[in-house]
Motif scaffolding. Structure first.
Motif, PDB file in Angstrom:
ATOM      1  N   VAL A 174      52.138  30.736  32.819  1.00  0.00           N
ATOM      2  CA  VAL A 174      51.430  30.457  34.073  1.00  0.00           C
ATOM      3  C   VAL A 174      50.037  29.910  33.776  1.00  0.00           C
ATOM      4  N   ALA A 175      49.353  30.523  32.809  1.00  0.00           N
ATOM      5  CA  ALA A 175      48.007  30.080  32.458  1.00  0.00           C
ATOM      6  C   ALA A 175      48.019  28.641  31.933  1.00  0.00           C
ATOM      7  N   GLY A 176      49.014  28.310  31.107  1.00  0.00           N
ATOM      8  CA  GLY A 176      49.093  26.955  30.568  1.00  0.00           C
ATOM      9  C   GLY A 176      49.306  25.917  31.652  1.00  0.00           C
ATOM     10  N   VAL A 177      50.114  26.261  32.650  1.00  0.00           N
ATOM     11  CA  VAL A 177      50.394  25.316  33.732  1.00  0.00           C
ATOM     12  C   VAL A 177      49.154  25.088  34.595  1.00  0.00           C
ATOM     13  N   TRP A 178      48.518  26.185  35.066  1.00  0.00           N
ATOM     14  CA  TRP A 178      47.382  25.979  35.964  1.00  0.00           C
ATOM     15  C   TRP A 178      46.187  25.365  35.228  1.00  0.00           C
ATOM     16  N   ALA A 179      45.994  25.761  33.966  1.00  0.00           N
ATOM     17  CA  ALA A 179      44.874  25.183  33.208  1.00  0.00           C
ATOM     18  C   ALA A 179      45.107  23.701  32.943  1.00  0.00           C
ATOM     19  N   GLY A 180      46.345  23.323  32.620  1.00  0.00           N
ATOM     20  CA  GLY A 180      46.655  21.910  32.397  1.00  0.00           C
ATOM     21  C   GLY A 180      46.449  21.076  33.647  1.00  0.00           C
TER      22      GLY A 180
END
Length: 386
Positions: free
Chosen positions: A345-351
């Motif tokens: 989830v963190a990788g998606v929103w940060a990207g």
């Protein structure tokens, strides 16, 4: 040192070789994806998030399997899949192929992680498990120092070509699989437990385990993949060689500090050591979000290595002390699986929020991490004075 068993030594050597292979590639992949293959930054975050998500889902299943069946075959399968994933990355000519390879690689991590961590502490008392996981993480991360240095040497010798290095990474990955044959597993005494639905053991995990897992997973929602931090360094002005050396610095700090952090976690409450790690996380993320100075960024990457040293092995030791020997693999699988899903989830929103330079997601994560640190350390302080 009664805690330094044969399995701890062998599995640490296995992790050293596998991590040397993985980390030979890791600092190069963000640049390879964006510069060579033309993928946008959002794809970098999505690939790493998807890869960790795949590992997480597999850990949820491999944990209960590791408590019911022999652990060594699961460990061997996991490392074998990791080697196969590196082959797929090497032959891929576009970012979807890299995605497939990373997912297979991380699926292997999911299969092996929980059974391996359960086997590491087999027969070792709870008060020494910080040392066990600290030593294992130090050896694993030493591979993450050697791997990028091999990659850097190859990058210079091969006229700054990244693609050939993808094939070199296959060699230590295969060697790590062969070492699994030296692992020894104590045969089960008595009859095998009666057949039950896959996740029965998950429901039987104690409340204190779920409380700790909820805290760590909540933090994981702002702990995005390290590939995006390396991309930030590239945007600040680091060239390929500098990115690799900065990543080596991070891993060297991580490797050197892991065992002392494990020893500290055997003497202090593990929640306090974890909270100290989150202080380093907040400093690293907020600093990287604010600075444009390359020397400062380099120092902050070293600080970030202290965060990982104080949380990775410490978190596993923390969880292992909350359950009995018959639920070790299940607990590690759920804990690591849920943490990995949070990183997805963190990788998606940060990207998606990365924009031109990544400042916004770094600052958001740093501030939230500081809040988690304050909560854990504040609770420890209250207990000491109360």
């Amino acid at each position: 040192m009664t805690w330094l068993t044969r399995n701890v030594r062998v599995l640490s050597a296995v992790s050293f070789l596998q991590d040397a292979a993985s980390e030979l590639l890791y600092p190069l992949l963000p640049i390879y994806l964006t510069v060579v293959l033309g993928a946008p930054p959002a794809v970098v975050g999505a690939i790493e998030g998807a890869a960790e998500g795949a590992a997480s889902m597999t850990k949820l299943a491999s944990g209960p399997l590791g408590d019911r069946f022999a652990k060594r075959p699961l460990i061997a399968t996991g490392y074998g899949m990791a080697a196969l994933g590196k082959v797929i990355v090497a032959v891929a000519g576009a970012w979807p192929g890299v995605l497939a390879g990373r997912v297979v690689d991380r699926l292997g991590k999911g299969v092996r992680g929980a059974p391996r961590d359960a086997l590491l502490v087999e027969g070792i008392e709870s008060g020494s498990r910080g040392r066990v996981f600290g030593f294992h993480r130090a050896m694993d991360t030493l591979g993450a120092v050697v791997g990028p240095l091999i990659g850097l040497a190859g990058y210079e010798l091969l006229d700054h070509q990244i693609a050939p290095l993808l094939y070199i990474a296959i060699i230590p990955a295969v060697l790590s699989v062969l070492l699994i044959f030296l692992v020894r597993e104590t045969p089960r005494s008595g009859p095998r437990p009666p057949r039950q639905p896959m996740f029965t053991g998950v429901r039987e995990l104690p409340h204190r385990f779920w409380r700790v897992t909820t805290i760590v997973v909540g933090f994981g929602l702002v702990n995005f993949p390290d590939a995006l931090l390396l991309l930030r360094l590239n945007e600040i002005g680091f060239g390929v060689v500098q990115v690799i050396l900065a990543y080596v610095t991070y891993n060297l700090v991580y490797a050197v500090a892991s065992f002392p952090a494990g020893v500290l976690a055997d003497r202090l409450p593990r929640s306090a050591v974890f909270g100290i790690g989150l202080v380093f996380f907040a400093i690293g993320y907020i600093g990287l979000g604010l600075t444009t100075d390359r020397m400062t960024a380099w120092l902050l990457i070293g600080v970030y290595g202290l965060f990982t040293a104080c949380t990775d092995g410490v978190g596993k030791a923390w969880v292992s002390s909350l359950v009995g020997s018959d639920r070790q693999a299940t607990a590690q699988g759920v804990f690591q699986g849920a943490s990995g899903l949070a990183i997805l989830v963190a990788g998606v929103w940060a990207g998606l929020l990365w924009g031109a330079d990544g400042r916004l997601p770094l600052l958001i994560s740093g501030v939230v991490g500081a809040c988690f640190a304050a909560a854990l350390l504040g609770n420890w302080a209250l207990r000491r004075t109360g």
